[in-house]
Structures are given as structure tokens and as C-alpha cells.
Write a protein that holds these residues in place. Structure first.
Motif, PDB file in Angstrom:
ATOM      1  N   TYR A  89      13.817  60.976   7.709  1.00 42.41           N
ATOM      2  CA  TYR A  89      12.558  60.530   8.187  1.00 42.41           C
ATOM      3  C   TYR A  89      12.639  61.040   9.621  1.00 42.41           C
ATOM      4  O   TYR A  89      11.360  61.553   9.876  1.00 42.41           O
ATOM      5  N   ILE A  90      13.474  60.929  10.473  1.00 44.86           N
ATOM      6  CA  ILE A  90      13.572  61.466  11.709  1.00 44.86           C
ATOM      7  C   ILE A  90      13.297  62.708  11.905  1.00 44.86           C
ATOM      8  O   ILE A  90      12.566  63.332  12.853  1.00 44.86           O
ATOM      9  N   GLN A  91      14.082  63.498  11.333  1.00 41.90           N
ATOM     10  CA  GLN A  91      14.001  64.956  11.224  1.00 41.90           C
ATOM     11  C   GLN A  91      12.581  65.520  10.693  1.00 41.90           C
ATOM     12  O   GLN A  91      12.048  66.456  11.397  1.00 41.90           O
ATOM     13  N   GLN A  92      12.088  64.784   9.759  1.00 34.45           N
ATOM     14  CA  GLN A  92      10.747  65.361   9.389  1.00 34.45           C
ATOM     15  C   GLN A  92       9.711  64.946  10.473  1.00 34.45           C
ATOM     16  O   GLN A  92       8.789  65.950  10.643  1.00 34.45           O
ATOM     17  N   LEU A  93       9.600  63.737  10.937  1.00 40.26           N
ATOM     18  CA  LEU A  93       8.678  63.477  12.033  1.00 40.26           C
ATOM     19  C   LEU A  93       8.884  64.590  13.302  1.00 40.26           C
ATOM     20  O   LEU A  93       7.960  64.914  14.013  1.00 40.26           O
ATOM     21  N   SER A  94      10.093  65.036  13.561  1.00 43.34           N
ATOM     22  CA  SER A  94      10.518  65.854  14.576  1.00 43.34           C
ATOM     23  C   SER A  94       9.864  67.165  14.464  1.00 43.34           C
ATOM     24  O   SER A  94       9.571  67.953  15.487  1.00 43.34           O
ATOM     25  N   GLU A  95       9.677  67.827  13.261  1.00 44.75           N
ATOM     26  CA  GLU A  95       9.196  68.864  12.875  1.00 44.75           C
ATOM     27  C   GLU A  95       7.896  68.928  13.302  1.00 44.75           C
ATOM     28  O   GLU A  95       7.055  69.887  13.668  1.00 44.75           O
ATOM     29  N   GLU A  96       7.195  67.591  12.894  1.00 48.00           N
ATOM     30  CA  GLU A  96       5.751  67.800  13.286  1.00 48.00           C
ATOM     31  C   GLU A  96       5.463  67.191  14.616  1.00 48.00           C
ATOM     32  O   GLU A  96       4.299  67.737  15.227  1.00 48.00           O
ATOM     33  N   GLY A  97       6.089  66.614  15.285  1.00 46.09           N
ATOM     34  CA  GLY A  97       5.847  66.202  16.636  1.00 46.09           C
ATOM     35  C   GLY A  97       6.928  65.380  17.281  1.00 46.09           C
ATOM     36  O   GLY A  97       7.984  65.645  17.199  1.00 46.09           O
ATOM     37  N   VAL A  98       6.450  64.447  18.180  1.00 45.30           N
ATOM     38  CA  VAL A  98       7.564  63.630  18.831  1.00 45.30           C
ATOM     39  C   VAL A  98       7.620  62.348  18.601  1.00 45.30           C
ATOM     40  O   VAL A  98       6.339  61.642  18.076  1.00 45.30           O
TER      41      VAL A  98
ATOM     42  N   ALA B  42       9.571  68.497  28.098  1.00 44.02           N
ATOM     43  CA  ALA B  42      10.836  69.271  28.574  1.00 44.02           C
ATOM     44  C   ALA B  42      11.691  69.226  27.069  1.00 44.02           C
ATOM     45  O   ALA B  42      12.646  69.916  27.228  1.00 44.02           O
ATOM     46  N   GLY B  43      11.197  68.709  26.161  1.00 41.14           N
ATOM     47  CA  GLY B  43      11.867  68.972  24.978  1.00 41.14           C
ATOM     48  C   GLY B  43      12.467  67.673  24.324  1.00 41.14           C
ATOM     49  O   GLY B  43      13.356  67.756  23.243  1.00 41.14           O
ATOM     50  N   ALA B  44      12.318  66.394  24.960  1.00 42.47           N
ATOM     51  CA  ALA B  44      12.860  65.202  24.098  1.00 42.47           C
ATOM     52  C   ALA B  44      12.194  64.991  22.883  1.00 42.47           C
ATOM     53  O   ALA B  44      10.909  65.255  22.613  1.00 42.47           O
ATOM     54  N   HIS B  45      13.230  64.693  21.813  1.00 38.21           N
ATOM     55  CA  HIS B  45      12.605  64.578  20.529  1.00 38.21           C
ATOM     56  C   HIS B  45      12.139  63.171  20.354  1.00 38.21           C
ATOM     57  O   HIS B  45      11.218  62.794  19.512  1.00 38.21           O
TER      58      HIS B  45
END
Ligand SMILES: CC(C)=CCC/C(C)=C/CC/C(C)=C/CC/C(C)=C/COP(=O)(O)OP(=O)(O)O
Ligand SMILES: O=P(O)(O)OC[C@@H](O)CO
Ligand SMILES: [Mg+2]
Length: 248
Positions: free
Chosen positions: A8-17, A217-220
Motif C-alpha cells: 500500500y505504501i509503495q503504491q501510494l509513493s509511486e503516485e505521490g507523497v 527534497a525527496g521525503a516519501h
């Protein structure tokens, strides 16, 4: 081991933050209002609840909060300060190792004691290197952290690389709850550039500007704790700005 929350976290991180709302079972002033507060955070777009605290948290209080949050359809993730904070009511646990601690208990001791129970209960683990930066607060004090200065990016990156080489998937850069300063953007961008870790940043984030700087800066994942209790409207604005952010 199920990997539902991690996916779930991985999928949301692909779309945004992502934004995680930290709920401290000992600091919540009014438990009767937690349900409506939590619903507002959910509607604003928070991606998960982190439940934990360093002082004054018991398993009963943790369970009580997990119960109240149970109907809200986002993950409830334990943020443990010690081995007593393990509950089958949670969807996952940040399986923390405080990498810059001088006390082996916080590096590998608590984890060994907690592992069999976590396995038995079947709670999903999120393998996380926990680094205390700059200020530290209560977690830094209790965790006997050898604090990494806010401006020592090379040292933080060295820990991050070591965490990645040891197989950890998440890195939590923690300035400390209530920190007067947040972790700096330069530290986040360096770790983002040189590792594939999922970067969680928290401690002292109290404005949209501070949150967006860390996102840029790149925080997920951005964590806010105190501001949720102190100024829920402001917390909601922070969540909306993070969730509306799109990397170009
Ligand atoms: C894997 C398991 C079960 C335990 C690991 C335990 C470890 C390594 C803990 C690291 C050290 C530590 C004390 C972390 C605290 C993390 C946390 C819940 C921070 C948020 O709480 P605060 O805001 O600092 O707490 P107070 O509000 O009580 O001051
Ligand atoms: O309470 P704040 O300052 O938002 O800090 C959140 C979290 O990183 C503390 O562990
Ligand atoms: Mg706190």
C-alpha cells in the motif's frame, strides 16, 4: 509474511507523497473527540495512523486508540518505544532499530524480545532504520542516541547506506517530537539520491512550507504529531498540501 501495508505504501509513493498522522495514546487530550478528529485527518488525505509515544503509553491505552480508529479505512501502524507496545489490533508495526543508539537494547535487544510475539500474532513488520537527528527530544534521551548533527549529511548518509546494505526498507529521520527545527532538506535529498530507502521524516513539522520543503527534497512520508493536537486545522492544511503535491 504478508506485505499488505508495505505494498500500500509503495503504491501510494509511486503516485505521490504520503502523510502519516501520529497519535500518542498518552497525549490525546480528549478520547471522546478522537474519532471525529481522526475522520477529519482521513478526509484531508492522511495515508495512515502511527500510534505511539515514549512516555506514559501502555498496551491498554494503545488498544483503546486502535479500537477507536478501527472503522477508519487506512492502516493503523504501531510506532513502538518499547516491547510493551505490541497489539494484534494493529495492521503493521514499524520494526525500528535505533541505529545511532549507544545502547544495544535499542539497536537489537528490544527487537529480539518482541520478534516471537509479533510472529505469533502475525503483525506485518516494516523494517525501519531509525535515526535521531539534531535535537532528539524524549525519544533521543530515552534511546541514548548519539545524535547526528542537523548539518552532518555525510554521517547521516553513511548510516542510511548501512541500513540499506543490512536490508532495511524504511529510514525514519527523526528530529524529535516538538523539535524547534526539522531535519534539513539537504540531508533528505542526499539520502534520496544515493539510496532506495523509503524515507520517513518527522519531528517539528508545523507548517505547510516546512513540509513541502522536505517533500521537494525527496521525503516519501511526512509525519506530524504535535500539530494535530495543537492546531488540527493547520494539520489538515499540511496534509492537503502534501497529498496534492506531484513530483515532476
Ligand atoms: C521493535 C520494537 C518492538 C521496539 C523497538 C524499540 C526502539 C528501538 C525504540 C527506539 C527508541 C525510542 C524511545 C523511540 C520512540 C519512538 C516514538 C514512539 C516517538 C514518539 O514519541 P514522543 O513524542 O517522543 O513521546 P512523548 O510524547 O511520550 O514524549
Ligand atoms: O510531534 P512532532 O514534532 O510533529 O514529531 C513527530 C514525530 O516525528 C515524533 O516522533
Ligand atoms: Mg510526543
Amino acid at each position: 509474511m504478508k506485505e499488505k501495508i508495505s505494498k500500500y505504501i509503495q503504491q501510494l509513493s509511486e503516485e505521490g507523497v504520503l502523510h502519516f498522522s501520529l497519535i500518542d495514546p498518552d497525549k490525546i487530550s480528549n478520547l471522546d473527540k478522537l474519532d471525529s478528529l481522526a475522520r477529519k485527518l482521513y478526509e484531508a488525505g492522511t495515508s495512515a495512523f502511527l500510534i505511539g509515544g515514549t512516555l506514559g503509553v501502555s498496551k491498554d491505552k494503545l488498544d483503546n486508540v486502535l479500537e477507536i480508529l478501527s472503522d477508519i479505512k487506512i492502516p493503523k501502524i504501531i510506532f513502538p518505544s518499547n516491547i510493551n507496545l505490541i497489539s494484534e489490533k494493529a495492521d503493521a508495526i514499524l520494526f525500528l532499530s535505533l541505529l545511532n543508539s549507544d545502547d544495544i537494547y535499542y539497536v537489537i535487544g528490544a527487537q529480539v524480545i518482541a520478534a516471537p510475539l509479533i510472529k505469533k500474532l502475525g503483525i506485518e513488520v516494516l523494517p525501519t532504520g531509525y535515526l535521531i537527528i539534531g535535537y532528539g527530544g524524549t525519544a533521543g534521551h530515552i534511546g541514548r542516541a548519539r545524535i547526528i548533527p542537523f548539518d552532518n549529511n555525510e554521517l547521516a548518509l553513511s548510516y542510511a547506506l548501512a541500513a540499506e546494505f543490512m536490508g532495511m526498507k524504511f529510514l525514519y529521520l527523526e528530529a524529535g517530537s516538538g523539535s524547534p527545527e526539522t531535519v534539513r532538506a539537504e540531508m533528505v535529498s542526499m539520502i534520496r539520491r544515493f539510496t532506495n530507502l523509503t524515507i520517513i521524516v518527522g519531528g517539528g513539522i508545523r507548517s505547510q512550507e516546512a513540509a513541502i520543503k522536505l517533500v521537494e527534497a525527496g521525503a516519501h512520508i511526512i509525519v506530524t504529531g504535535n500539530i494535530i493536537e495543537d492546531n488540527p486545522e493547520k494539520a489538515i492544511k499540511i496534509i492537503e498540501s502534501i497529498r496534492n503535491y506531484r513530483r515532476v
